[in-house]
Design an enzyme around this catalytic site. Structure first.
Site: not given
Ligand code: MIG
Length: 819
Positions: A429, A432, A505
């Site tokens: 996650d 980016e 999200d």
């Molecule tokens: O700032 O890890 O898209 O699926 O549950 C949020 C917590 C960070 C974003 C991800 C989401 C995940 C969440 N993450």
């Protein structure tokens, strides 16, 4: 902002203007902020030379390389001052495909580089480049000569390519853009961005896939602009007769990929950038996720609920709270005192454990990962050598430079503990990369870029891809024989070689359900086949109906995972009352029944590069009337679905492509080539099976390989023609298929008004564990009198519902059914 998405039409000019204005309001859209610039254009061609399959043309100072990559693919590169950049790409492991035959011609006006399929024509007078097929039909043509603008601040050039947009030409591709399938009339930017609760039309989102297809009068081609900097695409938005793509740096380098079939364009794009590896079978089951399931007792409860309620599930996710202070590769021992034991118990019960890993490493001298990274200089540095520091979940963090091969190797090894604990998959996650506050890294951050060096301007869009590559390669190495499962949020073209993706999200609204259907179709046709949405919507609260409709769509999403944000009510398939629990179960069970088909579709992707989801336009691209169809799509070659995308919707109109189709629910036969109005009470979604299909089905299991199958169900759908089906089988979890340890079965179904013949041929070395098939004959237009299995005549009787089921040995060659 919310638009009436049901009104699907080509955007008119006002809407285009609105899109551009929305661009200003909702995203920092630098397209419109570029300084006034002086552009340099290529002048008349002054000369050329050839080196094998590379042809070099120049205008006296700038050079253009035309490279024959394959019979159907030609690459074009521009060097503004005659100096090409080193030939390196994260997307294309090698641009040297097998080149069959090519030749070169010159006449008074043009040069022609010709393969058996495509001709690339370079106009001498104005340096315009065009592409035709063998018969001379023009597919794609420069509107202006390639051009550029020197960048005094960073060096290099802004580079531009402008092509003719034909009237009625439609455009597809570009990854995860949350907008209509046809991109015409819109402008986009590729810059991987953390876009929580994104909106319809918002741009950019998490991924950069600079690949699109043009479709005009039934003929398609593709353009892959392999440039990792911030890239832009304009599809007849600024000028109705022009399509442009440009970048803030790097090389103007693009691949022209010939069709004329969109399916072939996608397959050829995959021949450049690779396909998704064959996932473990369990990864195609249902996954349950939430931010977060903890402590251990909660996870165990969740697992118990699935099994007690008999709702199939193969994977449970641990979001960031399993870690100790969000430090990657650690456990919070208070919540999870014995992870290995818990994961083993889950595995014994048929659950795989998938854990999240983010790129930010907490600045903490007492944390071994930070110490190792620091000691080995693995963290990204700013232009003036300061560390790149930013706040994310763990607090102040530094970030590994995943574009460094040595860092990737180290990162891959860090998974040792998690793998020893029994983790089966990893979720990447925030790659980016996302940084709280300023969004991402500043431009001056330096990257190794596999020895080719670059600032963050060049490495930004590949950062997440290289992270998940390191994750995938590390897991593969540690697992040895088992197939890893990986999922990433950020991606660049080629990421499909390392991971699946989810759309990030999203929001628990009907609009987002519709957006998800658009995004998954687009991702599938943009080379990212293994994709899914957060079922139910990440933020916000779905009601029971929306959740069930989303589960239905999820059955036909390549990746099927329910996920929700931490500030929402608990959201499992049983969270919406008994009636909906029953419905959700029924549809998750459907996913499990279809697994042998779904797995075969993945195999067709891995081996041959077919997309998994196929928009109707791709199935019937010659019909312009299909351009507006965005709700119905095919999953593989045999199943067409049309998810229900509106609240309270009791029926919907579904278009079926030419041919004969069967309603999955009642086996009713429907003629294709027209629309049908079908009922859509909440317990149904429109699902159709193509005539002549041999559709394998498993009995319902609570997780893959729960039970040994004695006899495999094959549903055989009658056709008056001849139709082929394929089925793929293997161990489901190893790389033995690379040594031919698999079965690829081909079924040929041939029908007449009073006979049906099914024949089977098998390739490969795997042996299935069952002995027989149960052939379910669907849609026969005659009563069966005699059935011959190879040389033996068997007797059959219709069951109470008038259906014929015949048990045959799994190695049958031919089954003949007569009236
Ligand atoms: O700032 O890890 O898209 O699926 O549950 C949020 C917590 C960070 C974003 C991800 C989401 C995940 C969440 N993450």
């Amino acid at each position: 902002m919310a638009k009436d998405l049901t009104k699907q039409q080509l955007p008119d000019k006002n809407e285009v203007v609105q899109v551009l204005e929305e661009g200003i309001h909702h995203v920092n859209n630098p397209v419109l902020d570029l300084p006034e610039i002086v552009k340099n254009y290529l002048g008349p061609v002054a000369g050329y030379y050839q080196e094998n399959n590379n042809f070099y043309f120049n205008d006296g100072s700038a050079s253009v390389e035309v490279k024959v990559v394959s019979d159907e693919i030609i690459r074009v590169r521009l060097a503004p001052k005659g100096q090409f950049l080193e030939d390196f790409s994260y997307a294309v492991p090698t641009s040297d495909q097998h080149v069959a035959v090519y030749n070169f011609e010159e006449d008074e006006h043009v040069y022609r580089v010709k393969t058996n399929t495509v001709t690339c024509i370079i106009n001498k007078a104005d340096f315009l480049v065009s592409f035709t097929d063998r018969e001379g039909k023009e597919y794609n043509k420069d509107y202006a000569p390639m051009h550029w603008e020197e960048n005094p601040d960073f060096g290099g050039y802004y580079v531009y390519c402008t092509k003719h947009a034909l009237s009625n030409e439609a455009f597809f591709g570009l990854g995860d853009k949350p907008t209509h399938l046809n991109l015409r009339g819109r402008r986009f930017v590729n810059w991987n961005s953390d876009t929580y609760s994104f909106q319809f039309h918002q741009d950019p989102l998490y991924r950069s896939i600079p690949f699109y297809m043009g479709l005009h009068e039934g003929n398609a081609y593709g353009i892959f602009f392999d440039n990792t900097f911030k890239t832009y695409f304009d599809f007849a938005a600024e000028a109705h007769d022009q399509t442009s793509f440009w970048s803030e740096g790097g090389e103007l380098q693009y691949y022209y990929i010939h069709g004329p079939h969109m399916m072939d364009v996608v397959k050829r794009y995959h021949s450049l950038t690779g396909t998704h590896y064959l996932p473990p079978l369990w990864a195609l089951g249902f996954h349950q996720c939430r931010w977060s399931y903890y402590p251990e007792s909660k996870v165990k409860d969740l697992a118990r609920n699935f099994r007690e309620r008999k709702i199939p599930c193969d994977a449970i996710y641990l979001d960031i709270d399993y870690m100790d202070g969000y430090r990657c590769f650690t456990w919070n021992k208070r919540y999870f005192p014995d992870p290995k034991k818990m994961i083993k118990e889950l595995a014994d019960d048929g659950f795989q454990t998938v854990v999240i890993i983010d790129p930010g490493i907490k600045v903490d001298e007492n944390y071994w990962v930070f110490r190792e990274g620091k000691k080995n200089r693995y963290f990204c540095r700013r232009g003036d050598d300061y560390f790149m520091e930013g706040y994310v979940w763990p607090g102040r963090c530094q970030f590994p430079d995943f574009t460094n091969a040595e860092v990737r190797e180290w990162w891959g090894g860090l998974f040792k503990g998690l793998v020893e604990a029994g983790v089966a998959g990893v979720w990447n996650d925030m790659n980016e990369p996302a940084v709280f506050g300023r969004g991402t890294f500043p431009h001056d951050v330096r990257h190794n870029y596999d020895g080719y060096r670059g600032s963050h301007r060049k490495a930004h869009n590949v950062y997440g891809m290289q992270m998940v590559r390191a994750t995938y390669e590390g897991l593969k190495n540690l697992f040895q024989k088992k197939r890893p499962f990986t999922i990433t949020r950020a991606a660049y073209a080629g990421t499909q070689r390392y991971a699946s993706v989810w759309t990030g999200d999203n929001v628990a609204t009907w609009e987002h359900l519709r957006l998800g259907a658009l995004q998954l179709q687009r991702l599938s046709t943009s080379g990212m086949p293994f994709c899914g949405t957060d079922i139910g919507g990440f933020s916000g609260e779905p009601d029971a109906e929306l959740f069930t409709r989303w589960i239905q769509f999820g059955v036909f999403s390549p990746f099927m995972r329910a996920h929700s944000a931490g500030d929402t009510a608990e959201r499992e398939p049983w969270s919406f009352g008994e009636a909906h629990e029953r419905l959700n179960r029924k549809f998750i069970e459907l996913r499990y029944k279809l697994l042998p088909y779904i797995y075969s579709v993945f195999w067709e992707h891995t081996k041959y590069g077919f997309p998994i989801l196929r928009p109707i336009t791709m199935v019937e691209q010659q019909l312009e009337s299909n351009l507006i169809r965005e709700e119905e799509f095919c999953f593989g070659d045999k199943i067409l679905v049309s998810p229900v995308l509106n609240p309270g919707q009791q029926n919907k109109t579904v278009y079926l492509p030419v041919g004969e189709w069967y309603d999955y629910w009642d086996d009713r036969r429907l003629d294709g080539g027209r629309e049908h109005k079908v009922d859509t009470p909440i317990e149904k979604m429109p699902i159709f099976i193509k005539g002549g299909t041999v559709l394998p089905e498993y009995p319902v299991m609570q997780y893959v390989n729960e039970k040994k199958i004695d006899s495999l169900t094959l549903k055989v759908y009658y056709t008056p023609r001849e139709v082929n089906s394929f089925m793929y089988e293997d161990h489901g979890d190893t790389f033995a298929y690379e040594q031919q340890i698999y079965l690829e079965k081909k079924f040929v179904v041939k029908g007449t008004s009073d006979t049906l013949e099914i024949s089977q041929s098998v390739e490969g070395l795997y042996s299935e564990k069952y002995d027989t098939y149960d052939l379910h004959l669907v849609g026969l237009p005659f009563a069966v009198q005699a059935v011959k299995v190879d040389d033996t005549t068997v007797s059959v009787k219709a069951d109470d519902e008038g259906r014929y089921v015949i048990k045959v040995p799994k190695d049958f060659k031919t089954v003949q059914v007569r009236s």
